[in-house]
Write a protein that holds these residues in place. Structure first.
Motif, mmCIF file in Angstrom:
data_model
loop_
_atom_site.group_PDB
_atom_site.id
_atom_site.type_symbol
_atom_site.label_atom_id
_atom_site.label_comp_id
_atom_site.label_asym_id
_atom_site.label_seq_id
_atom_site.Cartn_x
_atom_site.Cartn_y
_atom_site.Cartn_z
ATOM 1 N N LEU A 38 51.263 36.101 40.843
ATOM 2 C CA LEU A 38 50.662 35.700 39.558
ATOM 3 C C LEU A 38 51.669 35.873 38.426
ATOM 4 C CD1 LEU A 38 47.119 37.302 39.952
ATOM 5 C CD2 LEU A 38 47.812 34.940 40.396
ATOM 6 N N ALA A 39 52.871 35.413 38.656
ATOM 7 C CA ALA A 39 53.950 35.634 37.694
ATOM 8 C C ALA A 39 53.721 34.925 36.369
ATOM 9 C CB ALA A 39 55.278 35.181 38.296
ATOM 10 N N SER A 40 52.868 33.920 36.348
ATOM 11 C CA SER A 40 52.636 33.155 35.111
ATOM 12 C C SER A 40 51.485 33.705 34.288
ATOM 13 C CB SER A 40 52.353 31.680 35.448
ATOM 14 O OG SER A 40 53.444 31.088 36.114
ATOM 15 N N LEU A 41 50.818 34.737 34.797
ATOM 16 C CA LEU A 41 49.605 35.228 34.150
ATOM 17 C C LEU A 41 49.906 35.801 32.765
ATOM 18 C CD1 LEU A 41 46.637 35.364 35.081
ATOM 19 C CD2 LEU A 41 47.008 37.785 35.561
ATOM 20 N N LYS A 42 49.142 35.331 31.777
ATOM 21 C CA LYS A 42 49.274 35.823 30.403
ATOM 22 C C LYS A 42 48.064 36.638 29.966
ATOM 23 C CE LYS A 42 52.278 32.170 28.588
ATOM 24 N NZ LYS A 42 52.426 31.136 27.521
ATOM 25 N N SER A 43 46.920 36.391 30.554
ATOM 26 C CA SER A 43 45.703 37.087 30.144
ATOM 27 C C SER A 43 44.942 37.542 31.385
ATOM 28 C CB SER A 43 44.819 36.177 29.287
ATOM 29 O OG SER A 43 43.582 36.787 28.996
ATOM 30 N N LEU A 44 44.561 38.826 31.389
ATOM 31 C CA LEU A 44 43.804 39.390 32.499
ATOM 32 C C LEU A 44 42.644 40.200 31.932
ATOM 33 C CD1 LEU A 44 43.425 39.988 35.512
ATOM 34 C CD2 LEU A 44 45.023 41.897 35.247
ATOM 35 N N ASN A 45 41.438 39.846 32.335
ATOM 36 C CA ASN A 45 40.230 40.537 31.866
ATOM 37 C C ASN A 45 39.585 41.253 33.035
ATOM 38 O OD1 ASN A 45 37.906 41.433 30.685
ATOM 39 N ND2 ASN A 45 37.133 39.433 30.080
ATOM 40 N N LEU A 46 39.633 42.589 33.010
ATOM 41 C CA LEU A 46 39.001 43.418 34.024
ATOM 42 C C LEU A 46 37.885 44.276 33.421
ATOM 43 C CD1 LEU A 46 42.209 44.585 35.911
ATOM 44 C CD2 LEU A 46 40.614 42.811 36.620
ATOM 45 N N SER A 47 37.362 43.881 32.295
ATOM 46 C CA SER A 47 36.361 44.673 31.576
ATOM 47 C C SER A 47 35.117 44.910 32.429
ATOM 48 C CB SER A 47 35.964 43.956 30.278
ATOM 49 O OG SER A 47 37.060 43.817 29.419
ATOM 50 N N ARG A 48 34.485 46.078 32.154
ATOM 51 C CA ARG A 48 33.197 46.424 32.762
ATOM 52 C C ARG A 48 33.246 46.419 34.285
ATOM 53 N NH1 ARG A 48 32.239 43.905 27.931
ATOM 54 N NH2 ARG A 48 30.902 45.103 26.541
ATOM 55 N N ASN A 49 34.305 46.995 34.835
ATOM 56 C CA ASN A 49 34.425 47.189 36.272
ATOM 57 C C ASN A 49 34.630 48.674 36.553
ATOM 58 O OD1 ASN A 49 34.352 44.563 37.760
ATOM 59 N ND2 ASN A 49 35.975 44.046 36.305
ATOM 60 N N PRO A 50 34.109 49.200 37.675
ATOM 61 C CA PRO A 50 34.199 50.640 37.963
ATOM 62 C C PRO A 50 35.530 51.056 38.581
ATOM 63 C CG PRO A 50 32.910 49.550 39.657
ATOM 64 C CD PRO A 50 33.240 48.496 38.651
ATOM 65 N N ILE A 51 36.629 50.621 38.012
ATOM 66 C CA ILE A 51 37.940 50.979 38.530
ATOM 67 C C ILE A 51 38.396 52.288 37.886
ATOM 68 C CG2 ILE A 51 38.706 48.660 39.117
ATOM 69 C CD1 ILE A 51 39.978 48.418 36.411
ATOM 70 N N HIS A 52 39.155 53.079 38.640
ATOM 71 C CA HIS A 52 39.661 54.356 38.145
ATOM 72 C C HIS A 52 41.107 54.250 37.677
ATOM 73 C CE1 HIS A 52 36.190 55.581 40.558
ATOM 74 N NE2 HIS A 52 36.162 56.700 39.848
ATOM 75 N N TYR A 53 41.874 53.377 38.337
ATOM 76 C CA TYR A 53 43.294 53.260 38.028
ATOM 77 C C TYR A 53 43.689 51.794 38.035
ATOM 78 C CZ TYR A 53 43.106 58.177 39.334
ATOM 79 O OH TYR A 53 42.770 59.500 39.411
ATOM 80 N N LEU A 54 44.743 51.492 37.325
ATOM 81 C CA LEU A 54 45.325 50.162 37.382
ATOM 82 C C LEU A 54 46.554 50.210 38.275
ATOM 83 C CD1 LEU A 54 45.134 48.963 33.668
ATOM 84 C CD2 LEU A 54 43.660 48.336 35.567
ATOM 85 N N PRO A 55 46.789 49.161 39.031
ATOM 86 C CA PRO A 55 47.926 49.178 39.952
ATOM 87 C C PRO A 55 49.261 49.131 39.209
ATOM 88 C CG PRO A 55 46.909 47.009 39.909
ATOM 89 C CD PRO A 55 46.013 47.912 39.119
ATOM 90 N N GLU A 56 50.241 49.784 39.781
ATOM 91 C CA GLU A 56 51.585 49.770 39.207
ATOM 92 C C GLU A 56 52.163 48.358 39.189
ATOM 93 O OE1 GLU A 56 53.333 52.165 37.881
ATOM 94 O OE2 GLU A 56 51.930 53.809 38.235
ATOM 95 N N SER A 57 51.626 47.501 40.073
ATOM 96 C CA SER A 57 52.175 46.144 40.167
ATOM 97 C C SER A 57 51.970 45.334 38.902
ATOM 98 C CB SER A 57 51.540 45.408 41.352
ATOM 99 O OG SER A 57 50.129 45.348 41.198
ATOM 100 N N LEU A 58 51.081 45.777 38.012
ATOM 101 C CA LEU A 58 50.873 45.037 36.767
ATOM 102 C C LEU A 58 52.157 44.953 35.941
ATOM 103 C CD1 LEU A 58 47.334 46.134 35.545
ATOM 104 C CD2 LEU A 58 48.036 43.915 36.410
ATOM 105 N N LYS A 59 53.044 45.910 36.110
ATOM 106 C CA LYS A 59 54.286 45.875 35.343
ATOM 107 C C LYS A 59 55.157 44.694 35.737
ATOM 108 C CE LYS A 59 56.752 49.048 38.442
ATOM 109 N NZ LYS A 59 57.346 50.390 38.553
ATOM 110 N N GLU A 60 54.864 44.095 36.906
ATOM 111 C CA GLU A 60 55.622 42.920 37.326
ATOM 112 C C GLU A 60 55.182 41.661 36.595
ATOM 113 O OE1 GLU A 60 58.101 43.414 39.251
ATOM 114 O OE2 GLU A 60 57.598 45.506 39.680
#
Length: 1209
Positions: free
Chosen positions: A728-750
């Motif tokens: 998803l190298a072209s991704l500019k906007s990501l909406n993960l609101s209102r989800n029961p996640i505890h952590y975000l993946p380190e891969s987001l920095k890519e």
């Protein structure tokens, strides 16, 4: 005294500079500096008086006047006498006695005349629709500024006068007569007049106003080309055409020297409609002679004012006509206006319509008036292009003439009175309504009912439900709408309307028949229709004799269950079946090869989408939002090779998304909010790929072309969050609101292009890793060229956007802040950090302004920006703090060190406070440390605040504040201060510690302030992340809050990219000494020139700082945006070259306190890869900023989040 008379009695002041340069007077250098030094000693107790003297001399120098220079005294005296004569020959123009709504624009124009290039030629346009007040504003500007010029002329009604016989010659005579102070010259023809005008303009500074200019050719005929304007001359043009001036015209009109300077000084001042309160003031003045309304007339007055839409001319005409009239006359006038617009107002407005170049633009305007006001611009363009219009250029022409507005949501908007003017033009086509080209509302109803339509009708629109509702309101009756399915439609069985009524309308192309039931067959229905909207279509099947082969868009709100397959409709581009509540299955799409947009929103009983949808190779937009019965999509959906946007939000039963989705290489937007993909095995298979060593989970099924992905409220857990997002190298906007996640993946920095991350109400989220959207600002410190000030603050800041409201368990945003329970620290660490032996570990309330939540817990140790702090219960400053006070500010001198290398390395602060206001949650306090000797300031603004709940209602704020060497040394006078915004400071204590050989961490070169901007080299470590070193890629940005479906969009003329929306707004309203300056008006625009550079191609980008102040509490709806204009090229774009003169302008309903920019260029890799060149901050605009960053758009965003939370709860 002289200046006081100038202000109070409007006296003219002519400064005479005898053997002194005005710059010495202005800057108070040389002998003036010596004199003021002596005055300050002699009047030590009256410093305010001396300061007034200083200000007076600066004001006198700014006025300008007579300078001796190298002239003989006798000649100098003669010149003074001549100038006095000129000054006394002032002829002011009449302006109305009661002016409203000009205060915001007048200072901008006067500033342009007085300061911006005072010695250069300048030209400006005051633009706006007819009757908006352009001429009045120009007259006020003229009256206020003619004393500053050697010659001046106001040419009124240029458009109308130039059309008369010898009209241009009369204008030339008046111009020369005005400039020469009454000395007449004979002019025999236009060419002779042009030559004489050039003679009089070349040798004096002039102010020239050309009123009501409709085309540039008239200016050329009036004054010629290559006009040798004297330096300092200014030309003001009033026009309805906002696009009147252009770079080509400027280069033609002025000689080479003047055109060079004028390119950077051409301005556009747009006059906007009056606000509601201002409109009521102006109306009251003309209706009653004062600003108050009798109670009996108030309701009618408000209705009339609303009808005028903020147009001053309309308010004046209607107010004057109703003066001294009875209440019954007011009521009658209002009813008449709703049917018949005032002729005097319409005559003025029609001038803009008549000035349109051809019938094409006029017909386009009338179609928009009838059908497309409030519609999306792109949608309208698609429809009208299919009706043989050149819509794109046509809309641009209408906008240029002020007849049309494109709002921030890309909608076509129009002033109500311009709309009424357009409708009146249509009515005037014929007294027989059946022969008018366009019909709407009641006229359309009458034509259909009486079957009197003709071949001249091109457009017809009727909303029968709305029409009958309006009638019911007028007659005070109640309508009862029968229920059909789950929707209420008006089944007007008593309204007899037949298809035969359309038989003669052979040229009909645009048709809206909302809630209309027609009887009869459709064999004689118009065959040229291009657009049909039919809300509440009542038939259970589509008529077989209805010829729709030429349609571009059709149908809406169908209520039948058996939808037949489409026949071949080769031209159909838009199919809108929104709200078709009885639709169970879509028809076959095989006959729709040109379909581009398919809308099936809120088809709540739709269970199946036909497999033939895969044949729609031209489809770019598919909306299935809130199709709550839809469980799966056809596998052929992967064949939609042109699809760019797929909306599936609200499809609560959708649990199967075909893997073929990854084949859709054009897909840019995918919205899966509130879908059931988390529930089923199929959904998880889609989200999760097979495990592979070192990769964990992947969303490899998603197409790599995605730019925006929304998965809000999908109940995603940590198990389905991937470790690898490289696809998803072209991704500019990501909406993960209102989800029961505890952590975000380190891969987001890519995701290096990510500029929007939405995490609203992720209540289980605990940590956010370092991401591209959140630059590393830990320990950040920098020097700005403002009084050598230094600022340290937590900075949830970038050119990006990250929203974390409602993340109530979030304890760490890497490199931004980290919260740890105080139990994690032993006693020695607590003593080292906060200089106290122990702390009260009772639970406290802690407010996090970044997440907008209050936590109740044991004291937390907060680390942000290299500063450590905590809030604990207490009421006394420990005795170990060397300096204490009961005020919010404390000053002391640092002792002489015992060792030459000994430096102060940290301060410890203890603040005992209570709450002074419950608004603490809106604006948190700031703490400052000033080095008065070195004139260095550091500022800390915590993202957290403790909320006292003890019996004595106090709390301790303990701060551990490291400082670098060389900042604070023995003998320095130091002041520490807390800005008690919503706080009551009870006690304040400070202490400090020193060490030997502390390494200096910050290698900045100091940039001294100055009016001229010049490039300088700075070497720094980019890993320290000085404010947003990445190129913005934006040239015009807008800050916007949005709810549900609203989208943040920019003006379509320029590229758009979201600006940094941060979570707390801080106006920074204090100067170096803690004085409040929030009421001072700041600049709303800043200009600069791109400096010369090497021949090597270089890149550049702009950083900006804007300080807003809300006028009232209603800040939720403001949409401020920043506009960048290349004045040299006359464009709004991001292509900048050396020598270009650019202007950045802030447009906002809020007050702009301060505004400044930073131009960064030549990003290069040399011996040190972490180096760059930078221009200094614009010191004039930053005199109060003190090097602080600000948090933008907070209160409105926070209020919006709270509103959304209430809506969703």
């Amino acid at each position: 005294m002289i200046l006081e008379h100038k202000k109070s009695a409007k006296h003219i002041v002519l400064p005479v500079f005898y053997d002194v340069d005005p710059s010495q007077v202005k800057n108070q250098t040389g002998s003036y500096a010596e004199a003021f030094t002596q005055h300050e000693q002699n009047f030590e107790s009256e410093t305010n008086m001396v300061q007034r003297w200083r200000n007076a001399l600066k004001e006198v120098a700014a006025i300008g006047g007579m300078v001796l220079q190298d002239r003989h005294e006798s000649q100098f005296i003669q010149d003074i006498v001549k100038e006095v004569q000129n000054k006394l020959h002032l002829i002011s123009l009449y302006v109305p006695p009661y002016l409203v709504g000009i205060d915001s624009l007048m200072p901008q124009i006067n500033q342009w005349l007085e300061q911006d290039g005072a010695n250069k030629v300048g030209i400006a346009t005051i633009c706006g629709i007819g009757g908006i007040g352009k001429t009045t504003i120009a007259k006020v500007v003229y009256n206020q500024n003619i004393p500053r010029f050697e010659g001046y002329s106001f040419l009124a009604d240029v458009r109308e006068t130039s059309q008369d016989c010898n009209g241009l010659v009369r204008l030339q005579r008046q111009l020369i007569l005005d400039i020469l102070k009454g000395k007449s010259h004979k002019i025999y023809n236009i060419d002779n007049g042009i030559n004489k005008i050039k003679e009089v303009l070349c040798c004096r500074r002039v102010l020239l106003v050309l009123d009501d200019v409709d085309e540039l050719e008239k200016i050329r005929k009036l004054m010629g080309t290559q006009i040798p304007f004297h330096l300092g001359s200014k030309i003001i043009i009033t026009s309805r055409n906002r696009c009147l001036l252009n770079a080509h015209f400027i280069s033609q009109m002025f000689d080479s020297e003047a055109s060079t300077s004028c390119g950077g000084l051409s301005k556009l001042f747009e006059v906007k409609e009056l606000a509601s309160s201002e409109s009521l003031q102006l109306f009251n003045w003309y209706a009653f002679g004062h600003n108050s309304v009798p109670e009996s007339s108030m309701a009618y007055a408000r209705s009339l004012v609303k009808h005028c839409g903020g147009l001053p001319l309309a308010l004046q005409v209607l107010g004057s006509s109703l003066s001294s009239k009875s209440v019954s006359s007011w009521k009658s006038a209002l009813e008449k206006l709703e049917e018949i617009p005032d002729s005097k107002i319409q005559k003025i407005l029609r001038i803009s319509y008549d000035s349109l170049g051809d019938d094409h633009d006029k017909n386009l305007f009338l179609d928009i008036v009838c059908l497309f006001i409030g519609k999306d611009r792109d949608y309208t363009t698609t429809i009208l292009d299919g009706c043989d219009f050149y819509t794109t250029i046509g809309i641009e022409n209408l906008v240029g003439k002020g007849l049309l507005i494109i709002n921030e949501k890309n909608k076509l908007m129009m002033h109500q009175m311009i709309r009424d003017m357009g409708r009146k033009i249509i009515r005037q086509e014929s007294s027989d309504i059946g022969k008018q080209s366009r019909l709407w509302h009641k006229n359309a109803f009458d034509v259909i009912r009486e079957k009197i339509g003709s071949g001249t009708v091109k457009c017809l629109t009727i909303n029968l439900k709305g029409l009958l509702e309006d009638k019911a309101k007028r007659t005070n009756t109640t309508l009862h709408f029968p229920k059909h399915s789950k929707s209420q439609f008006l089944m007007a069985n008593d309204v007899d309307m037949e298809t035969q009524a359309f038989a003669k309308m052979k040229r009909l192309k645009l048709l809206q028949l909302d809630y209309v039931r027609l009887k009869g067959d459709f064999k004689d229905f118009p065959k040229r229709l291009r657009w049909l909207r039919w809300h509440g279509f009542w038939m259970q099947s589509f008529p077989v004799d209805f010829d729709i082969n030429n349609y571009l868009e059709g149908y809406r709100g169908m209520i039948y269950t058996n939808f037949p397959s489409f026949c071949c409709l080769p031209n159909l581009k838009i199919l809108n079946l929104n709200h078709s509540h009885s639709l169970l299955k879509t028809p076959s799409f095989s006959g729709l090869p040109s379909l581009e947009k398919l809308m099936l929103k809120d088809c709540i009983n739709l269970v199946e989408v036909d497999q033939s949808i895969g044949e729609l190779k031209m489809l770019t937009f598919l909306n299935l939002k809130d199709c709550t019965s839809l469980r799966k999509l056809p596998r052929t959906i992967g064949s939609l090779i042109s699809l760019e946007e797929l909306i599936l939000s609200g499809c609560s039963r959708l649990d199967d998304v075909p893997r073929a989705l990854h084949n859709m290489e054009s897909l840019k937007v995918l919205n899966l909010d509130e879908t059931a993909i988390y529930q089923s095995r199929l959904g998880l298979q889609w989200l999760l790929l097979k495990r592979s060593k070192g990769l964990g989970f992947s969303w490899a099924s998603l197409p790599g072309s995605l730019v925006k992905l929304s998965l809000e409220s999908c109940k995603l857990s940590d198990d389905v969050m991937p470790n690898d997002l490289c696809n998803l190298a072209s991704l500019k906007s990501l909406n993960l609101s209102r989800n029961p996640i505890h952590y975000l993946p380190e891969s987001l920095k890519e995701l290096t292009k990510l500029d929007e991350l939405l995490l609203t109400s992720c209540t289980e989220l605990q940590m956010i890793p370092k991401l591209p959207v959140l630059p590393n600002v830990s320990g950040f410190s920098t020097v700005f060229a403002v009084k050598n000030s230094r600022s340290i603050l937590p900075c949830f800041f970038s050119s990006k956007r990250c929203v974390i409201f409602g993340c109530e368990n979030l304890t760490e945003v890497q490199d931004i802040f980290k919260l740890e329970p105080i139990e994690n620290f032993d006693a020695e660490e607590i003593r080292r950090l906060f200089n106290v032996n122990s702390v009260n570990k009772n639970r406290v309330q802690l407010y996090n302004c970044l997440t907008d939540n209050i936590m109740l817990a044991t004291p937390q140790v907060l680390q942000e920006c290299g500063i450590t702090s905590t809030f604990v219960i207490g009421s006394e400053v420990p005795v170990v703090f060397k300096h204490r006070t009961n005020e919010h500010r404390i000053s002391f001198s640092l002792p002489t060190p015992s060792h030459p290398d000994e430096k102060i390395h940290r301060f410890s602060l203890c603040i005992v406070f209570s709450l002074a206001s419950d608004q603490i949650l809106d604006l948190l306090p700031s703490v400052y440390i000033f080095n008065e000797t070195k004139r260095i300031m550091q500022r800390y603004r915590s993202s957290f605040i403790g909320i006292p709940k003890t019996n004595d209602n106090t709390m301790l704020w303990l701060i551990h504040w490291p400082v670098t060497d060389c900042q604070f040394e023995g003998g320095d006078l130091v002041s520490c201060m807390i800005m008690p915004i919503h706080l009551s400071v009870r006690k304040f204590g400070v202490t400090y510690e020193s060490e030997h050989n502390i390494r200096y961490k910050y290698g900045f070169s100091y940039l001294s302030p100055g009016d001229e901007v010049s490039p300088r080299n700075i070497k720094m470590d980019l890993t320290k992340n000085l404010l947003n070193l990445e190129s913005y890629g934006n040239v015009k940005v807008q800050l916007c809050s949005y709810i549900e479906e609203s989208k943040v969009v920019s003006s379509p003329q320029v590229p758009y990219d979201d600006y940094g929306i941060i979570t707390v707004f801080d106006p920074m309203p204090f100067d170096y000494y803690g004085h409040y300056f929030g009421n001072q008006a700041g600049k709303t625009e800043v200009s600069l020139s791109v400096p010369p550079n090497s021949s090597r191609k270089s890149s550049c980008f702009l950083n900006s700082i804007i300080i807003f102040s809300a006028k009232n509490d209603n800040t939720n709806e403001f949409l401020p945006f920043l506009e960048i204009v290349n004045e040299t090229k006359g464009t709004k774009g991001r292509e900048l070259e050396a020598g270009d003169h650019i202007t950045l302008r802030v447009l906002s309903d809020l007050s702009v306190l301060e505004f400044g920019i930073d131009l960064v260029f030549d990003y290069e890799l040399d011996d040190n890869p972490n180096s760059f060149k930078q221009l200094p901050w614009m010191s004039e605009c930053f005199k109060y900023l003190l090097g602080a960053f600000i948090y933008i758009l907070s209160k409105s965003q926070k209020d919006l989040y709270r509103l959304q939370s209430l809506v969703k709860s």
